[in-house]
Write a protein that holds these residues in place. Structure first.
Motif, mmCIF file in Angstrom:
data_model
loop_
_atom_site.group_PDB
_atom_site.id
_atom_site.type_symbol
_atom_site.label_atom_id
_atom_site.label_comp_id
_atom_site.label_asym_id
_atom_site.label_seq_id
_atom_site.Cartn_x
_atom_site.Cartn_y
_atom_site.Cartn_z
ATOM 1 N N ASP A 83 54.186 -80.522 -30.323
ATOM 2 C CA ASP A 83 53.168 -79.982 -29.408
ATOM 3 C C ASP A 83 52.002 -79.338 -30.157
ATOM 4 N N HIS A 84 51.975 -79.486 -31.452
ATOM 5 C CA HIS A 84 50.835 -78.987 -32.235
ATOM 6 C C HIS A 84 49.545 -79.501 -31.582
ATOM 7 N N PRO A 85 48.548 -78.610 -31.411
ATOM 8 C CA PRO A 85 47.330 -79.036 -30.711
ATOM 9 C C PRO A 85 46.684 -80.291 -31.309
ATOM 10 N N ILE A 86 46.825 -80.480 -32.602
ATOM 11 C CA ILE A 86 46.207 -81.692 -33.191
ATOM 12 C C ILE A 86 46.903 -82.941 -32.665
ATOM 13 N N PHE A 87 48.241 -82.937 -32.646
ATOM 14 C CA PHE A 87 48.955 -84.107 -32.119
ATOM 15 C C PHE A 87 48.580 -84.356 -30.659
ATOM 16 N N LYS A 88 48.548 -83.257 -29.892
ATOM 17 C CA LYS A 88 48.255 -83.417 -28.449
ATOM 18 C C LYS A 88 46.865 -84.018 -28.260
ATOM 19 N N THR A 89 45.910 -83.515 -29.042
ATOM 20 C CA THR A 89 44.545 -84.035 -28.926
ATOM 21 C C THR A 89 44.483 -85.494 -29.370
ATOM 22 N N THR A 108 44.929 -83.332 -43.243
ATOM 23 C CA THR A 108 43.694 -82.740 -43.790
ATOM 24 C C THR A 108 43.120 -81.741 -42.789
ATOM 25 N N LEU A 109 43.054 -82.165 -41.544
ATOM 26 C CA LEU A 109 42.488 -81.312 -40.498
ATOM 27 C C LEU A 109 43.346 -80.057 -40.277
ATOM 28 N N ALA A 110 44.671 -80.252 -40.248
ATOM 29 C CA ALA A 110 45.561 -79.118 -39.986
ATOM 30 C C ALA A 110 45.386 -78.033 -41.050
ATOM 31 N N ALA A 111 45.264 -78.448 -42.312
ATOM 32 C CA ALA A 111 45.108 -77.472 -43.389
ATOM 33 C C ALA A 111 43.778 -76.740 -43.260
ATOM 34 N N LEU A 112 42.716 -77.493 -42.968
ATOM 35 C CA LEU A 112 41.393 -76.881 -42.846
ATOM 36 C C LEU A 112 41.375 -75.827 -41.749
ATOM 37 N N MET A 113 41.948 -76.161 -40.614
ATOM 38 C CA MET A 113 41.891 -75.252 -39.474
ATOM 39 C C MET A 113 42.838 -74.070 -39.655
ATOM 40 N N ASN A 114 43.902 -74.315 -40.374
ATOM 41 C CA ASN A 114 44.860 -73.259 -40.620
ATOM 42 C C ASN A 114 44.328 -72.249 -41.645
ATOM 43 N N GLU A 115 43.681 -72.783 -42.669
ATOM 44 C CA GLU A 115 43.151 -71.922 -43.732
ATOM 45 C C GLU A 115 42.038 -71.025 -43.226
ATOM 46 N N ASN A 116 41.208 -71.593 -42.338
ATOM 47 C CA ASN A 116 40.050 -70.834 -41.867
ATOM 48 C C ASN A 116 39.875 -71.036 -40.363
#
Lengths: 153, 700
Positions: A83-89, A108-116
């Motif tokens: 249910d991670h928002p990236i998967f859902k999107t 790549t996206l998950a790390a970017l959004m998580n870091e900042n």
């Protein structure tokens, strides 16, 4: 062959491989984690992206020696929460076509959004620009980034 | 009622009103096998229902990302009256019993629209008949709804699972009624792809991911010059590498077998091979280009003649131009890969193939086996674009397995695929046109100069007229009184093959760019010029008009920006695209593409849109960036740093409109390619005054 102790998706895994073996092939061949994909082998395309201590890294150009002791997360680890928002999107927008590069895009996206958490759309897209997709699903990746960055605020 | 024999079964369908499904309707599992658990009702090779009511649809085309594992099942589910959530999907192996399985030519839906609906409708009618027998009522009293047969008189229901036994004993109806498109519940809906979740969670197994117990890993060293061969090799360094277990010579090179992919790659790199570079060692792109160029002043062989194109047009405004494009690599993100087990005169392969029947027969031929002794399982392809239509990777895998006696997974490196693959042919195009004093076109001539894919691969002796060179330039919808399409086949040692949209990647680029040149020579607006040449009832004209409207064709753009238009017919569909570009300091940015398609009846509109967006990005790669260069008989480029493809930030905004109608289903996956290059290059001309006649675009 030397033995290495790896922390992959929260589990300690012992592997016996040559010290020059790229993390990519340890994940795929030794540990059976084939969600991390081989495509260019030179860190150009991003299909093999994993998280090393939370940062997006290309596993085809990291050797096992480089990452021993690090916290490694693969797409299978991220998918422990489907249910991670990236998967859902990604599913909502039906981003994927052949699907081969998508784990790399998502990691790549998950790390970017998580870091900042305050990252801007522009910053995300600049970083994601080096993750290649031959199906050119870029129009929907672009939409997904917009949606996720907006929702993250 | 008696159970049908296979022969009777075939006869029923040959006699039926929709008798085109003979090949597709030989029963797969037999009809109903007593004692099987669960019991299975399988009135078609595309469909089975078990006694738990599970409906499994067998998809015989390959999932390359186009969504075929969703759209084909939608066709069956629609007619079968079963809820989409209760459908399972299974991938067919390569076998002639399924009819044509080639996933190319944008034909998966075009060719399956009716057979798959008939499969669903046949099962539905037989389940209704079975229920009628059970209840002792007329079939007219029963109807199918959401996985049940309902008795109209009393509302009683029997599930499909409960009817499997009875239905299996029934004869197959000669004619089945298909639903009125107005009653469609599933076809035409935006249905989510069945394969997406597993793919994004990293769970789906692509060809390269598959593991067979006892399997080894293999990599091959091939001759750097195309057509060369190994004189001798030294594998002592290779064999000293940890994990390498064997080295074998195969027809295309030297194969290293190891207990991991990485060891096989290292072992391959450590081989010392003395190559006989063969007859092409000195060939380069410049020589190939000169061979094409040498035909420019010839007329070529006629492909299509309309009117009298050889008359004297000197009283008109005459223009001429030469267009050219390079070789291109498909470069799917998943490099070539295949698992093979060859043992006791039998071969079993697992491959992300677009053409499993071709792979089966090619491997049988290469090994000297009967086709019946070769099994090809089809696995998800990580992109294909035509690359996975040919069989050489599968033959290599089979040869390695046979020579080593081991089950092996062959993985090509990215460099292997870039250098040893098959390529979209390079071509040159001589265009001639004439417009009269009123600005009306009176002559259009197009001389296509290229290697013919069909000639190189199959039919070198065929006349040019019957070759594939004319695809995308003959039978133009435009009414021009005098047309001459001609061709010159120029053989090359570079292996050429089908690419996403094949000759539509190059011929419409030349045709639609040159029509722009003719419009400017006639001092006409390029949109109006095209529109006037298209007959009123033309579907191409309708999409052209819609694209112009939707894009705001006449709206002013600021300096440095330009708009270009192009249209094409491609695989029974019609497309028009308007590109908006910005040209600053000789740098091109494609800002927006408006895309209008008429592909007849639409199965899954979301998939159609996805395919069009993808096609635009795919085409933009070769318009702006990609190019294969030949040096010393081989390919110079080796990875994505040298063979560049489009990136996220280069993707334009895409606006799509799908025409709504009930015309025959047309192709989609490749159609989106055809008009893109000329639309962009015409826009570059509008923005900068620079006419692009050579791809990829280089401005100076």
């Amino acid at each position: 062959m030397p033995e290495y102790s790896l922390n992959v998706n929260g589990k300690i895994r012992k592997v016996n491989v040559e010290e020059d073996t790229p993390l990519l092939w340890v994940l795929r061949d030794t540990l059976g984690l084939t969600g991390t994909k081989y495509s260019c082998g030179e860190g150009i395309c991003g299909s093999c992206t994993v998280h090393i201590n939370g940062k997006a890294e290309r596993s085809c150009v990291l050797t096992i020696k480089d990452v021993a002791g690090d916290k490694i997360t693969t797409i299978e680890g991220l998918a422990e929460n489907p249910d991670h928002p990236i998967f859902k999107t990604w599913i909502d927008l039906e981003v994927s076509q052949c699907g081969y590069c998508q784990p790399g895009q998502i990691m790549t996206l998950a790390a970017l959004m998580n870091e900042n958490p305050n990252i801007t759309k522009k910053e995300v897209k600049e970083n994601m620009n080096t993750v290649l997709c031959r199906c050119a699903t870029y129009a929907r990746i672009d939409k997904a980034i917009d949606k996720l960055v907006e929702e993250g605020k | 009622m008696k159970k049908q024999s296979r022969r009777e079964f075939i006869k029923v369908f040959t006699m039926s009103g929709t008798g085109l499904f003979l090949a597709a309707y030989t029963p797969m599992n037999g009809f109903f096998k007593p004692g099987d658990d669960p019991k299975i009702f399988s009135p078609s090779v595309y469909l089975k229902i078990d006694n738990n009511g599970i409906v499994t649809i067998i998809v015989h085309r390959s999932e390359l990302g186009q969504g075929v594992r969703t759209s084909l099942p939608m066709l069956v589910a629609e007619e079968l009256e079963v809820e989409w959530e209760n459908i399972r999907v299974e991938q067919a192996d390569g076998h002639p019993k399924y009819g044509n399985q080639t996933t190319g030519g944008s034909q998966s839906i075009r060719k399956s629209y009716e057979p798959f609906r008939v499969a669903g409708a046949t099962a539905r009618e037989m389940l209704i008949a079975a229920a009628a027998i059970k209840w002792g009522v007329d079939v007219k009293k029963c109807y199918a709804e959401k996985g049940y047969i309902v008795n109209k008189s009393n509302g009683k229901k029997l599930s499909y699972g409960e009817l499997v036994d009875e239905a299996s004993k029934l004869p197959v109806p000669e004619n089945v009624l298909l639903k009125d498109p107005e009653d469609f519940q599933i076809i035409g809906k935006r249905i989510h792809r069945t394969d997406t979740p597993d793919k994004i969670y990293g769970k789906a197994k692509f060809g390269i991911d598959l593991v067979i117990p006892g399997m080894y890993y293999a990599a091959v060293q091939r001759c750097p010059a195309i057509g060369g061969s190994a004189k001798s090799f030294n594998d002592s360094k290779t064999k000293s590498i940890n994990g390498v277990v064997d080295v074998v010579k195969i027809s295309r090179g030297i194969a290293v077998i190891a207990n991991s992919t990485w060891s096989s790659f290292k072992g391959k790199d450590a081989l010392v091979v003395d190559w006989d570079l063969g007859p092409n060692a000195n060939v380069n792109s410049e020589i190939i280009r000169k061979n094409l160029e040498s035909k420019l002043n010839e007329e070529g062989s006629d492909i299509e003649i309309i009117g009298k194109p050889n008359s004297d047009f000197s009283n008109n405004i005459n223009i001429e131009a030469v267009y050219e494009v390079p070789f291109l690599a498909h470069a799917p993100m998943e490099p070539m890969t295949c698992i093979a087990e060859v043992k006791n005169g039998k071969a079993e392969l697992w491959a992300p193939s677009q053409n499993p029947q071709g792979l089966r027969s090619d491997v049988a031929k290469a090994l000297g086996f009967n086709e019946d002794d070769v099994i090809v399982h089809v696995v998800f392809a990580g992109g294909a674009f035509g690359r996975k239509l040919v069989s050489e990777y599968g033959i290599e895998a089979a040869e390695i397995s046979k020579a080593s006696g081991k089950i092996i997974k062959l993985t090509w490196t990215r460099e292997d695929d870039m250098k040893h693959g098959v390529f979209r042919p390079a071509s040159m195009h001589k265009l001639k046109g004439a417009v009269d004093g009123n600005g009306n076109p009176v002559l259009f001539g197009h001389h296509v100069i290229a290697e013919s894919i069909s000639a190189q691969r199959f039919y070198r002796a065929l006349p040019v007229k019957d070759s594939d060179l004319g695809e995308g330039t003959k039978k133009l919808s435009y009414k021009i009184p005098n047309i001459k399409i001609s061709g010159s086949i120029v053989p090359t040692h570079v292996p050429v093959s089908w690419y996403r949209s094949v000759y539509h990647t190059q011929n419409p680029f030349a045709v639609e760019s040159f029509l722009d040149e003719m419009a400017f020579a006639a001092n006409k607006d390029p949109y109006e010029f095209r529109k006037k040449m298209l007959p009123d009832n033309s579907r191409l004209k309708a999409v052209l008009i819609k694209a112009a409207e939707k894009s705001g064709w006449y709206n002013k753009l600021e300096a440095g920006k330009g708009r270009g238009i192009a249209c094409a017919e491609c695989y029974e569909s019609y497309i028009a695209q308007v590109a908006e570009v910005t040209v600053i300091n000789n740098k091109v940015k494609v800002d927006k593409v408006t895309c209008v398609i008429d592909c007849g009846i639409v199965i899954n509109p979301d998939s159609v849109e996805a395919q069009l967006e993808g096609a635009i990005g795919f085409a933009l790669s070769y318009v702006l960036k990609s190019k294969i260069t030949i040096e010393n008989g081989g390919v110079a480029e080796s990875n994505f740093d040298e063979y560049e493809i489009l990136t996220l930030n280069e993707m334009p905004k895409v606006e799509i409109e799908i025409m709504k109608n009930t015309y025959k289903v047309g192709g989609v996956g490749e159609t989106g390619i055809a008009a893109l290059a000329p639309a962009v290059c015409n826009a570059i001309f509008a923005a900068s005054g620079k006419r692009i006649r050579r791809l990829p675009v280089e401005l100076s």
